[in-house]
Design a protein around this motif. Structure first.
Motif, short mmCIF file in Angstrom:
data_model
loop_
_atom_site.label_atom_id
_atom_site.label_comp_id
_atom_site.label_asym_id
_atom_site.label_seq_id
_atom_site.Cartn_x
_atom_site.Cartn_y
_atom_site.Cartn_z
N GLU A 139 -6.85 -2.89 -19.68
CA GLU A 139 -6.89 -2.88 -18.23
C GLU A 139 -8.15 -2.18 -17.74
O GLU A 139 -8.51 -1.11 -18.23
N GLN A 140 -8.87 -2.81 -16.80
CA GLN A 140 -10.07 -2.20 -16.24
C GLN A 140 -9.68 -1.00 -15.39
O GLN A 140 -8.75 -1.06 -14.59
N SER A 141 -10.33 0.11 -15.59
CA SER A 141 -10.01 1.33 -14.85
C SER A 141 -10.66 1.30 -13.48
O SER A 141 -11.88 1.22 -13.37
N VAL A 142 -9.84 1.32 -12.44
CA VAL A 142 -10.32 1.38 -11.07
C VAL A 142 -9.60 2.52 -10.37
O VAL A 142 -8.37 2.51 -10.27
N GLU A 143 -10.33 3.52 -9.93
CA GLU A 143 -9.72 4.68 -9.30
C GLU A 143 -9.25 4.33 -7.90
O GLU A 143 -9.84 3.50 -7.21
N GLY A 144 -8.20 5.00 -7.45
CA GLY A 144 -7.70 4.80 -6.10
C GLY A 144 -6.18 4.75 -6.08
O GLY A 144 -5.51 4.84 -7.11
N ARG A 145 -5.63 4.59 -4.88
CA ARG A 145 -4.18 4.53 -4.72
C ARG A 145 -3.71 3.09 -4.69
O ARG A 145 -4.36 2.21 -4.15
N GLY A 146 -2.54 2.87 -5.26
CA GLY A 146 -1.92 1.56 -5.15
C GLY A 146 -1.40 1.35 -3.74
O GLY A 146 -1.25 2.30 -2.95
N ILE A 147 -1.07 0.11 -3.41
CA ILE A 147 -0.65 -0.19 -2.05
C ILE A 147 0.66 0.52 -1.69
O ILE A 147 0.87 0.90 -0.53
N GLY A 148 1.53 0.73 -2.68
CA GLY A 148 2.77 1.46 -2.42
C GLY A 148 2.50 2.91 -2.04
O GLY A 148 3.14 3.45 -1.12
N GLU A 149 1.57 3.55 -2.73
CA GLU A 149 1.20 4.93 -2.41
C GLU A 149 0.58 5.02 -1.03
O GLU A 149 0.87 5.95 -0.26
N VAL A 150 -0.27 4.05 -0.70
CA VAL A 150 -0.91 4.03 0.61
C VAL A 150 0.14 3.87 1.70
O VAL A 150 0.10 4.54 2.74
N LEU A 151 1.09 2.99 1.47
CA LEU A 151 2.16 2.77 2.45
C LEU A 151 2.93 4.07 2.69
O LEU A 151 3.18 4.45 3.84
N GLN A 152 3.30 4.74 1.62
CA GLN A 152 4.05 5.99 1.75
C GLN A 152 3.25 7.04 2.52
O GLN A 152 3.79 7.77 3.36
N ALA A 170 -10.68 -2.16 -3.78
CA ALA A 170 -11.09 -2.68 -5.08
C ALA A 170 -9.88 -3.31 -5.77
O ALA A 170 -8.73 -3.11 -5.36
N ARG A 171 -10.15 -4.07 -6.81
CA ARG A 171 -9.08 -4.72 -7.57
C ARG A 171 -9.23 -4.38 -9.04
O ARG A 171 -10.35 -4.31 -9.56
N THR A 172 -8.10 -4.21 -9.70
CA THR A 172 -8.13 -4.04 -11.15
C THR A 172 -8.30 -5.41 -11.80
O THR A 172 -8.28 -6.44 -11.13
N ALA A 173 -8.45 -5.42 -13.11
CA ALA A 173 -8.60 -6.69 -13.82
C ALA A 173 -7.37 -7.57 -13.65
O ALA A 173 -7.45 -8.80 -13.71
N SER A 174 -6.22 -6.95 -13.41
CA SER A 174 -4.98 -7.71 -13.21
C SER A 174 -4.76 -8.10 -11.76
O SER A 174 -3.75 -8.72 -11.43
N GLY A 175 -5.68 -7.69 -10.89
CA GLY A 175 -5.57 -8.08 -9.49
C GLY A 175 -4.86 -7.09 -8.60
O GLY A 175 -4.65 -7.37 -7.41
N TYR A 176 -4.50 -5.92 -9.12
CA TYR A 176 -3.82 -4.93 -8.29
C TYR A 176 -4.83 -4.24 -7.37
O TYR A 176 -5.95 -3.92 -7.78
N ARG A 177 -4.41 -4.00 -6.13
CA ARG A 177 -5.28 -3.32 -5.16
C ARG A 177 -5.36 -1.83 -5.48
O ARG A 177 -4.35 -1.21 -5.82
#
Length: 227
Positions: free
Chosen positions: A5-18, A44-51
Motif C-alpha cells: 500500500e502506498q503511504s499517504v499521510e492524512g486523515r481518512g474521511i471517517g476521521e474528518v467527519l468525526q 490525496a488518494r492512496t494506491a487503493s483509492g482511499y481519501r
C-alpha cells in the motif's frame, strides 16, 4: 504478490467527519464527497483509492461549511474565495478578495526568519498589486521601469508588494523611483555575492546570509547619517 500500500499521510474521511461534526452537526460523508466533486477540496488518494485529507484540506472544509452556515454564500462564491485565498488574498465582506491591507513590520533589525514573510505565497495581478500598495498607476509604471518590481510569470509576489508599498512611502518625501536605483544595484550585488557562496538554490544558509546582508546595509546607512 500484492503490491504494498502506498503511504499517504492524512486523515481518512471517517476521521474528518468525526472531527467536523463537533462543529457542524449536520455534515455527512455524502456532503464531504459532494464538496470534493465540486472541486472545493482535493484530498490525496492512496494506491487503493482511499481519501487522505491533510490539515489544509480539513481547514478548507471548515471554511466552506462556515461560509455556508454563517454567511449563506453559494458554492460558486465560496469557490472563488478559495481560489483567491490560494493566491494569498483574503476575502472581503461584500466585495472581491483583496491583498492584505497592511504589511507586518519586523521587530527591530531583520533576522533570517523574516525572509519569506513577503515571498511567493502571494500572487497578485498588476491591478491588485497597485491597489494593495495604495499607489497610483503612474508610480507603479515608474517602479517597474526602473526594475524595482518584477513580475514572476503572470503575477506579483509579496516581495513586489512590499517594494511597491515602500516606493509609495518614499514618494511622499519627494524621492522618486529613479532615485531608488542604487538600492536595486546594491541588492543585485549582495544577492550575487550570496549566490557565489551558497549556489543558485535557496537554502537556510541563503536566508541567514541575506539577513546578515540586510543588517549590514542598515547599519552602514545609519552610520553615514548626521548624528
Amino acid at each position: 504478490m500484492a503490491r504494498p500500500e502506498q503511504s499517504v499521510e492524512g486523515r481518512g474521511i471517517g476521521e474528518v467527519l468525526q472531527f467536523l461534526q463537533a462543529e457542524f452537526a449536520d455534515v455527512t460523508i455524502s456532503k464531504i464527497r459532494f464538496l470534493e466533486a465540486e472541486g472545493l477540496v482535493a484530498p490525496a488518494r492512496t494506491a487503493s483509492g482511499y481519501r487522505k485529507f491533510s490539515a489544509a484540506d480539513v481547514e478548507r472544509l471548515r471554511y466552506v461549511l462556515t461560509a455556508q452556515r454563517d454567511q449563506y454564500l453559494p458554492l460558486k462564491v465560496i469557490k472563488e474565495h478559495l481560489a483567491a485565498m490560494d493566491r494569498g488574498l483574503r476575502p472581503s465582506a461584500g466585495g472581491p478578495p483583496v491583498a492584505p491591507s497592511s504589511l507586518p513590520e519586523p521587530p527591530g533589525l531583520p533576522v533570517a526568519e523574516d525572509f519569506g514573510a513577503y515571498g511567493t505565497e502571494l500572487r497578485l495581478t498588476r491591478e491588485e498589486l497597485r491597489a494593495a500598495a495604495d499607489i497610483p498607476a503612474e508610480l507603479l509604471d515608474q517602479v517597474e521601469n526602473h526594475g524595482l518590481v518584477v513580475a514572476r510569470g503572470n503575477h506579483y509576489d509579496g516581495d513586489a508588494l512590499l517594494v511597491a508599498t515602500l516606493a509609495g512611502e518614499f514618494a511622499r518625501y519627494g524621492i522618486e523611483p529613479r532615485h531608488l536605483r542604487p538600492f536595486r544595484t546594491a541588492a543585485d550585488r549582495e544577492a550575487g555575492l550570496i549566490e557565489q557562496v551558497t549556489g543558485p538554490r535557496r537554502t537556510e544558509k541563503t536566508e541567514e546570509l541575506a539577513a546578515l546582508a540586510v543588517r549590514l546595509h542598515a547599519a552602514l546607512v545609519r552610520s553615514r547619517l548626521p548624528r
